[in-house]
Motif scaffolding. Sequence first.
Motif, PDB file in Angstrom:
ATOM      1  N   TYR A 157       2.635   7.017  -3.144  1.00 55.27           N
ATOM      2  CA  TYR A 157       2.510   6.749  -4.585  1.00 55.27           C
ATOM      3  C   TYR A 157       3.641   7.406  -5.363  1.00 55.27           C
ATOM      4  O   TYR A 157       4.168   6.827  -6.333  1.00 55.27           O
ATOM      5  N   THR A 198      -0.098   9.186   2.083  1.00 54.84           N
ATOM      6  CA  THR A 198      -0.491   8.193   1.085  1.00 54.84           C
ATOM      7  C   THR A 198      -0.095   8.646  -0.316  1.00 54.84           C
ATOM      8  O   THR A 198       0.470   7.873  -1.107  1.00 54.84           O
ATOM      9  N   ARG A 230       0.533   4.026   1.586  1.00 58.22           N
ATOM     10  CA  ARG A 230       0.777   4.541   2.929  1.00 58.22           C
ATOM     11  C   ARG A 230       1.904   3.742   3.606  1.00 58.22           C
ATOM     12  O   ARG A 230       2.772   4.317   4.288  1.00 58.22           O
ATOM     13  N   CYS A 245      -6.455  10.221  -3.565  1.00 59.11           N
ATOM     14  CA  CYS A 245      -5.851  10.479  -2.261  1.00 59.11           C
ATOM     15  C   CYS A 245      -5.345  11.915  -2.109  1.00 59.11           C
ATOM     16  O   CYS A 245      -5.098  12.366  -0.986  1.00 59.11           O
ATOM     17  N   ARG A 297      -5.234   5.696  -5.452  1.00 54.99           N
ATOM     18  CA  ARG A 297      -4.249   6.498  -6.169  1.00 54.99           C
ATOM     19  C   ARG A 297      -4.856   7.761  -6.765  1.00 54.99           C
ATOM     20  O   ARG A 297      -4.284   8.854  -6.637  1.00 54.99           O
ATOM     21  N   PRO A 329       0.835  -1.203   0.000  1.00 52.89           N
ATOM     22  CA  PRO A 329       0.000   0.000   0.000  1.00 52.89           C
ATOM     23  C   PRO A 329       0.871   1.256   0.000  1.00 52.89           C
ATOM     24  O   PRO A 329       1.974   1.264   0.569  1.00 52.89           O
ATOM     25  N   ALA A 384      -7.733   6.386   0.080  1.00 52.76           N
ATOM     26  CA  ALA A 384      -6.336   5.975  -0.092  1.00 52.76           C
ATOM     27  C   ALA A 384      -6.074   5.547  -1.528  1.00 52.76           C
ATOM     28  O   ALA A 384      -4.956   5.128  -1.857  1.00 52.76           O
TER      29      ALA A 384
END
Length: 582
Positions: free
Chosen positions: A156, A152, A127, A418, A415, A125, A413
């Motif tokens: 990414y 978060t 995060r 977020c 992509r 993930p 959360a």
Amino acid sequence: MNRLQSDLFGRERAGASQSGGKRVPISSVRLTVEQTAIVDAARGGEALAVEAGAGSGKTTTCAAVARMMGRRCGILVVYNAMAAKTTSGKLTGTGCEARTLHSIAYRSALAEPFKRGGRLNMALPARAAAEAAGLTRWLAFDARGECPLSPTAQGYLLKDWVGNFCHSADEALGPRHFPWGTLRDYATGWLNTATAHCAPDERPEKQRELLAKAASDFGRLLEGAAQRLWEKMSGPGEFPSNHDIYLKLYVMSRPRAAWDYVLLDEAQDANPLALEFFKLAGEQGCQTIAVGDSHQQLYAWRGAVDAMRQIDSHRRLALTQSFRFGPAVADVANRVLALGGSAFRITGAGGPSTVSVAVDAPTAVICRTNGAAIGIALELAEEGRSPALCLERAAMLSEIDALERFESTGRSAARRYCAFRSFNELRESVEAGDMPDVKILLKLAAEHGYDGTRAIISEMAVGKNQAAIDSSGRDVVCLTTHAAKGLEFRRVLLADDFGPKPNEKKGETEAAWRARLADAQEDLNVFYVAVTRAQDALGVGESPLARLVTGRPVLDRPERSAAPIDLESEGECDPAGLGRGG
């Protein structure tokens, strides 16, 4: 396959094998003069770069080279596992395998530590990626603290930073691998707020300046974190990893080439790491042959470098006869090539084909964006057609789930969401013209609820591979150019969302818009690929590019017509007359 599916997705057409001029027999396959020249050059041991036009028998030629090589050990590096599967049968009886670069690396000793403990199957993930790299605080785009970036979203950014490094041929991760595109997606709301006071014609340049500074600032702040994430993903232990990591380590270890020759397919979309592998094989004495079409490059935005233009030492040959379509479609394709300043031309050596603005009962509608594909599929369903969407069902359902969670909780959360501080902020961005596919999903949710939206999309989305489309039983498929790459359809209609579009609000003239085409190579490539998917009939639609290449005024859009377009009578039959700025 039933008759309808055969019409939709037929691969062999009566008469195609007899057209296209003189053929020269090699083994059980009759090759064209161009294909034979390539096989002969390969027989002589030359390093080759083959520019292969759309539908020109690229795979057939590669297979003929492999047959000529006999039992010599070779590898055909293909783009994905589906291509490897469909190509392998054509290499039976030769010493050549069709493999992806990942599958080659997967068999190496360097991949073994990543197979243990399920590291390759673990989700990381965003995060968790940020926390592992030591990022736990929100970061602002500017000193005023506007539109802060969540941990978060930073995760990414880090994951994409590592991904960019993995696709490069560089030895060390650094600022050059910073994911500008990801930051741009997250900065949309901030950029709109920060430039709200600017005049409309000044806003784009101001936003570019702000984005450049933000990228520099974030790059400096996060480079150490990106390095830490790379070390965790590539090092020993049980930290989640992915297939790109061991592939990067494999190629950068400069492995010994175990083949006599290497064929690189879809070379126009090779990333720097794949090109490095190809060059390394040549340096170790392998005969190297790159096959691709520079005009079908679609992935420059994610790091593709077009190996066709990077290997100057190779002898260049071409496949110019397309057995997919006839002269009418080839003429339109050549006009698109001329717009990009290319001297390459293809010949329509397939069955008869027609070109018009619209096509009655199309078997495929090709769009620039997913948003347009979904919208057109919904329209066709209302008209009584049975449309398929060339989208992965699970991915689309996850998107809808993420939207529903965001609306109900005010946090996300996912992509794409977020970086938005609230669902209302997302709505504002959508209404401003961003994320057209999300706009359609929100409209469906408003009309049918999220459960109803899931049911509608689940019914239409059939998947992206050829087998899933073939078995769907639908009478028309709606898809993007990227999804259509490598496919062909009997009757193709092009949507009107292909760019670039003239800025009519600013009074941009057709001449000024034409001048802008010099910087629109990606748009021209996308349109060229879309045009060349048609077999029997092509409806070019009403996009500005469609109007230009068929000799119609770009800014004057009369009612659609399904009548064939007589390109020669329009006075535009010479593609050179449509050169840049012409």
